[in-house]
Design a protein around this motif. Structure first.
Motif, PDB file in Angstrom:
ATOM      1  N   VAL A 168      -2.283   0.301  76.920  1.00  0.00           N
ATOM      2  CA  VAL A 168      -2.437   1.273  77.999  1.00  0.00           C
ATOM      3  C   VAL A 168      -1.087   1.367  78.696  1.00  0.00           C
ATOM      4  CG1 VAL A 168      -3.483   1.574  80.295  1.00  0.00           C
ATOM      5  CG2 VAL A 168      -4.922   1.004  78.341  1.00  0.00           C
ATOM      6  N   ASP A 169      -0.771   2.522  79.245  1.00  0.00           N
ATOM      7  CA  ASP A 169       0.551   2.740  79.832  1.00  0.00           C
ATOM      8  C   ASP A 169       0.556   2.714  81.353  1.00  0.00           C
ATOM      9  OD1 ASP A 169       1.515   3.455  77.126  1.00  0.00           O
ATOM     10  OD2 ASP A 169       0.222   5.200  77.442  1.00  0.00           O
ATOM     11  N   ILE A 170      -0.601   3.006  81.974  1.00  0.00           N
ATOM     12  CA  ILE A 170      -0.717   3.086  83.428  1.00  0.00           C
ATOM     13  C   ILE A 170      -2.043   2.474  83.853  1.00  0.00           C
ATOM     14  CG2 ILE A 170      -0.776   4.609  85.456  1.00  0.00           C
ATOM     15  CD1 ILE A 170       0.429   6.821  83.553  1.00  0.00           C
ATOM     16  N   ALA A 171      -2.022   1.605  84.868  1.00  0.00           N
ATOM     17  CA  ALA A 171      -3.239   1.092  85.493  1.00  0.00           C
ATOM     18  C   ALA A 171      -3.031   1.127  86.996  1.00  0.00           C
ATOM     19  CB  ALA A 171      -3.549  -0.324  85.025  1.00  0.00           C
ATOM     20  N   CYS A 172      -4.036   1.577  87.731  1.00  0.00           N
ATOM     21  CA  CYS A 172      -3.859   1.673  89.180  1.00  0.00           C
ATOM     22  C   CYS A 172      -5.203   1.619  89.883  1.00  0.00           C
ATOM     23  CB  CYS A 172      -3.110   2.942  89.566  1.00  0.00           C
ATOM     24  SG  CYS A 172      -3.764   4.464  88.838  1.00  0.00           S
ATOM     25  N   GLU A 173      -5.171   1.091  91.110  1.00  0.00           N
ATOM     26  CA  GLU A 173      -6.338   1.033  91.981  1.00  0.00           C
ATOM     27  C   GLU A 173      -5.870   1.182  93.417  1.00  0.00           C
ATOM     28  OE1 GLU A 173      -9.552  -1.956  90.753  1.00  0.00           O
ATOM     29  OE2 GLU A 173      -7.793  -2.607  89.619  1.00  0.00           O
TER      30      GLU A 173
ATOM     31  N   GLY B  94       7.651  -6.736  80.445  1.00  0.00           N
ATOM     32  CA  GLY B  94       8.581  -5.619  80.510  1.00  0.00           C
ATOM     33  C   GLY B  94       8.134  -4.475  81.393  1.00  0.00           C
ATOM     34  N   GLY B  95       6.980  -4.619  82.059  1.00  0.00           N
ATOM     35  CA  GLY B  95       6.467  -3.546  82.889  1.00  0.00           C
ATOM     36  C   GLY B  95       6.832  -3.697  84.353  1.00  0.00           C
ATOM     37  N   GLN B  96       6.255  -2.829  85.179  1.00  0.00           N
ATOM     38  CA  GLN B  96       6.434  -2.874  86.620  1.00  0.00           C
ATOM     39  C   GLN B  96       5.075  -2.974  87.283  1.00  0.00           C
ATOM     40  OE1 GLN B  96       9.577   0.557  87.019  1.00  0.00           O
ATOM     41  NE2 GLN B  96       9.428  -0.493  88.981  1.00  0.00           N
ATOM     42  N   PHE B  97       5.036  -3.717  88.406  1.00  0.00           N
ATOM     43  CA  PHE B  97       3.815  -3.856  89.183  1.00  0.00           C
ATOM     44  C   PHE B  97       4.203  -3.746  90.647  1.00  0.00           C
ATOM     45  CE2 PHE B  97      -0.615  -5.571  89.003  1.00  0.00           C
ATOM     46  CZ  PHE B  97      -0.873  -5.584  90.362  1.00  0.00           C
ATOM     47  N   THR B  98       3.684  -2.729  91.334  1.00  0.00           N
ATOM     48  CA  THR B  98       4.020  -2.512  92.734  1.00  0.00           C
ATOM     49  C   THR B  98       2.777  -2.063  93.502  1.00  0.00           C
ATOM     50  OG1 THR B  98       4.529  -0.135  92.624  1.00  0.00           O
ATOM     51  CG2 THR B  98       6.299  -1.658  92.021  1.00  0.00           C
ATOM     52  N   SER B  99       2.947  -1.978  94.829  1.00  0.00           N
ATOM     53  CA  SER B  99       1.957  -1.280  95.642  1.00  0.00           C
ATOM     54  C   SER B  99       2.087   0.216  95.394  1.00  0.00           C
ATOM     55  CB  SER B  99       2.192  -1.583  97.123  1.00  0.00           C
ATOM     56  OG  SER B  99       3.383  -0.951  97.563  1.00  0.00           O
ATOM     57  N   LEU B 100       1.197   0.989  95.974  1.00  0.00           N
ATOM     58  CA  LEU B 100       1.269   2.442  95.818  1.00  0.00           C
ATOM     59  C   LEU B 100       2.430   3.042  96.599  1.00  0.00           C
ATOM     60  CD1 LEU B 100      -2.515   3.369  95.984  1.00  0.00           C
ATOM     61  CD2 LEU B 100      -1.076   3.017  93.958  1.00  0.00           C
ATOM     62  N   GLU B 101       3.040   2.224  97.456  1.00  0.00           N
ATOM     63  CA  GLU B 101       4.254   2.653  98.156  1.00  0.00           C
ATOM     64  C   GLU B 101       5.514   2.196  97.447  1.00  0.00           C
ATOM     65  OE1 GLU B 101       0.961   3.387 100.193  1.00  0.00           O
ATOM     66  OE2 GLU B 101       1.514   1.286  99.839  1.00  0.00           O
ATOM     67  N   GLY B 102       5.350   1.464  96.354  1.00  0.00           N
ATOM     68  CA  GLY B 102       6.489   1.041  95.559  1.00  0.00           C
ATOM     69  C   GLY B 102       7.003  -0.349  95.862  1.00  0.00           C
ATOM     70  N   ARG B 103       6.314  -1.118  96.710  1.00  0.00           N
ATOM     71  CA  ARG B 103       6.756  -2.482  96.999  1.00  0.00           C
ATOM     72  C   ARG B 103       6.411  -3.393  95.827  1.00  0.00           C
ATOM     73  NH1 ARG B 103       4.460  -6.667 101.665  1.00  0.00           N
ATOM     74  NH2 ARG B 103       5.972  -8.345 101.235  1.00  0.00           N
ATOM     75  N   PRO B 104       7.382  -4.122  95.279  1.00  0.00           N
ATOM     76  CA  PRO B 104       7.093  -4.994  94.141  1.00  0.00           C
ATOM     77  C   PRO B 104       6.105  -6.097  94.501  1.00  0.00           C
ATOM     78  CG  PRO B 104       9.452  -4.615  94.347  1.00  0.00           C
ATOM     79  CD  PRO B 104       8.825  -4.089  95.602  1.00  0.00           C
ATOM     80  N   GLY B 105       5.253  -6.432  93.538  1.00  0.00           N
ATOM     81  CA  GLY B 105       4.363  -7.566  93.704  1.00  0.00           C
ATOM     82  C   GLY B 105       2.966  -7.203  94.142  1.00  0.00           C
TER      83      GLY B 105
ATOM     84  N   TRP C  73       1.323  -7.154  96.974  1.00  0.00           N
ATOM     85  CA  TRP C  73       1.198  -7.097  98.431  1.00  0.00           C
ATOM     86  C   TRP C  73       0.607  -5.788  98.899  1.00  0.00           C
ATOM     87  CZ3 TRP C  73       1.469 -11.914  99.167  1.00  0.00           C
ATOM     88  CH2 TRP C  73       2.347 -12.699  98.418  1.00  0.00           C
ATOM     89  N   GLY C  74      -0.050  -5.072  98.028  1.00  0.00           N
ATOM     90  CA  GLY C  74      -0.824  -3.850  98.167  1.00  0.00           C
ATOM     91  C   GLY C  74      -0.889  -3.185  99.522  1.00  0.00           C
ATOM     92  N   PRO C  75      -2.086  -2.708  99.910  1.00  0.00           N
ATOM     93  CA  PRO C  75      -3.399  -3.042  99.344  1.00  0.00           C
ATOM     94  C   PRO C  75      -3.723  -2.391  97.998  1.00  0.00           C
ATOM     95  CG  PRO C  75      -3.664  -1.402 101.048  1.00  0.00           C
ATOM     96  CD  PRO C  75      -2.213  -1.793 101.056  1.00  0.00           C
ATOM     97  N   GLY C  76      -2.993  -1.354  97.604  1.00  0.00           N
ATOM     98  CA  GLY C  76      -3.215  -0.767  96.295  1.00  0.00           C
ATOM     99  C   GLY C  76      -2.284  -1.358  95.259  1.00  0.00           C
ATOM    100  N   ALA C  77      -2.509  -0.997  93.997  1.00  0.00           N
ATOM    101  CA  ALA C  77      -1.686  -1.523  92.912  1.00  0.00           C
ATOM    102  C   ALA C  77      -1.412  -0.447  91.877  1.00  0.00           C
ATOM    103  CB  ALA C  77      -2.389  -2.696  92.231  1.00  0.00           C
ATOM    104  N   LEU C  78      -0.197  -0.476  91.363  1.00  0.00           N
ATOM    105  CA  LEU C  78       0.188   0.368  90.229  1.00  0.00           C
ATOM    106  C   LEU C  78       0.955  -0.486  89.239  1.00  0.00           C
ATOM    107  CD1 LEU C  78       0.654   3.040  88.705  1.00  0.00           C
ATOM    108  CD2 LEU C  78       2.714   3.360  90.108  1.00  0.00           C
ATOM    109  N   ALA C  79       0.478  -0.521  88.012  1.00  0.00           N
ATOM    110  CA  ALA C  79       1.181  -1.191  86.922  1.00  0.00           C
ATOM    111  C   ALA C  79       1.450  -0.177  85.827  1.00  0.00           C
ATOM    112  CB  ALA C  79       0.360  -2.357  86.372  1.00  0.00           C
ATOM    113  N   THR C  80       2.678  -0.157  85.348  1.00  0.00           N
ATOM    114  CA  THR C  80       3.042   0.754  84.259  1.00  0.00           C
ATOM    115  C   THR C  80       3.974   0.029  83.301  1.00  0.00           C
ATOM    116  OG1 THR C  80       5.106   1.665  85.164  1.00  0.00           O
ATOM    117  CG2 THR C  80       3.032   2.644  85.948  1.00  0.00           C
TER     118      THR C  80
END
Length: 263
Positions: free
Chosen positions: A202-207, A226-237, A239-246
């Motif tokens: 899968v290429d994108i996962a988000c909540e 090799g991917g990225q995981f951030t909040s929906l505002e782009g903060r790494p890690g 520390w949400g409350p949302g999450a985006l992994a690509t």
């Protein structure tokens, strides 16, 4: 840079112990389920697993803090173990095999170890900072994880949990637009969406809303693959409350699409 090999080995030992409890209680006819104040379910297995992990950490890492879903936080160390005893409790109590124990170590604000143990799927994923991400049944028998090389949204596969949460946080239109733009969408949900990103399936996962214990173990696995995981505002890690992994290549575009509409 510090190494976390011993902590990763310990996380696997904790996962082994957790799996013995969860698999014994999975589909048990006498499984006891209650509703918590936030209206989410909790089973006797959730509490038993977290108690077991906390007890073992108290013996092996007495100076470290512990953050879990079912019991109050303990300790004040910058090193904190973050535990979700059963991620996917609703699946667990209904007999759906998509659930996992999530075990993470956060050093300061940096998630440095993550183990996701899904015994009903016969899968485990893990990573320690600087050593790559792997999947398999044990440290001795595993294969490396690598995110996909997809670079266009129209070629991407998206996984999510539900639509309601996106509407509640005011990002419904952006999420629906993202869904319609992607090549494929499926609601694999919970931890599995993010492990599929790490696996390149899968290429994108988000909540839109997650707790720290939902995310902490996922971050090292996705990023070390090799991917990225951030909040929906782009903060790494985590520390949400949302999450985006690509897979990384799609991250900035997805962040822009999911941004709330300008007022």
């Amino acid at each position: 840079m510090p190494t976390y090999d011993d902590d990763l080995r310990l996380a696997h030992v904790l996962a082994d112990a957790a799996e013995r409890v969860t698999m014994e209680r999975f589909r048990a006819v006498d499984l006891h389920v209650e509703t918590k104040p936030d209206l989410t379910p909790v089973s006797d297995a959730d509490r038993s697993v977290e108690e077991l992990i906390r007890m073992q950490l108290g013996r092996t890492r007495p100076r470290d803090g512990v953050v879990g879903e079912e019991f109050p936080d303990t300790g004040h160390s910058p090193r904190r173990w973050i535990i979700d005893p059963i991620d996917g409790t609703k699946n667990f109590v209904r007999g759906v095999p998509v659930w996992a124990t999530l075990i993470a170590l956060v050093d300061g604000d940096d998630p440095v170890v993550g183990v996701v143990a899904a015994p009903a799927l016969n899968r485990r994923w893990w990573a320690a900072k600087g050593t790559g991400a792997r999947t398999g049944r044990s440290l001795a028998s595993s294969t490396p994880l690598q995110v996909s090389a997809v670079t266009a949204i129209e070629d991407a596969s998206l996984s999510y949990s539900s639509l309601d949460g996106w509407r509640e946080v005011g990002r419904g239109p952006g999420f629906l637009d993202l869904m319609e733009s992607c090549w494929r969408t499926r609601a694999f949900g919970d931890f599995w969406s993010y492990m599929l990103v790490a696996d390149g399936a899968v290429d994108i996962a988000c909540e839109p809303e997650l707790a720290l214990y939902d995310m902490a173990a996922l971050v090292p696995i996705v990023t070390e693959a090799g991917g990225q995981f951030t909040s929906l505002e782009g903060r790494p890690g985590p520390w949400g409350p949302g999450a985006l992994a690509t897979n990384g290549a799609l991250h900035d575009e997805v962040l822009a699409r999911l941004a709330p509409p300008a007022e």
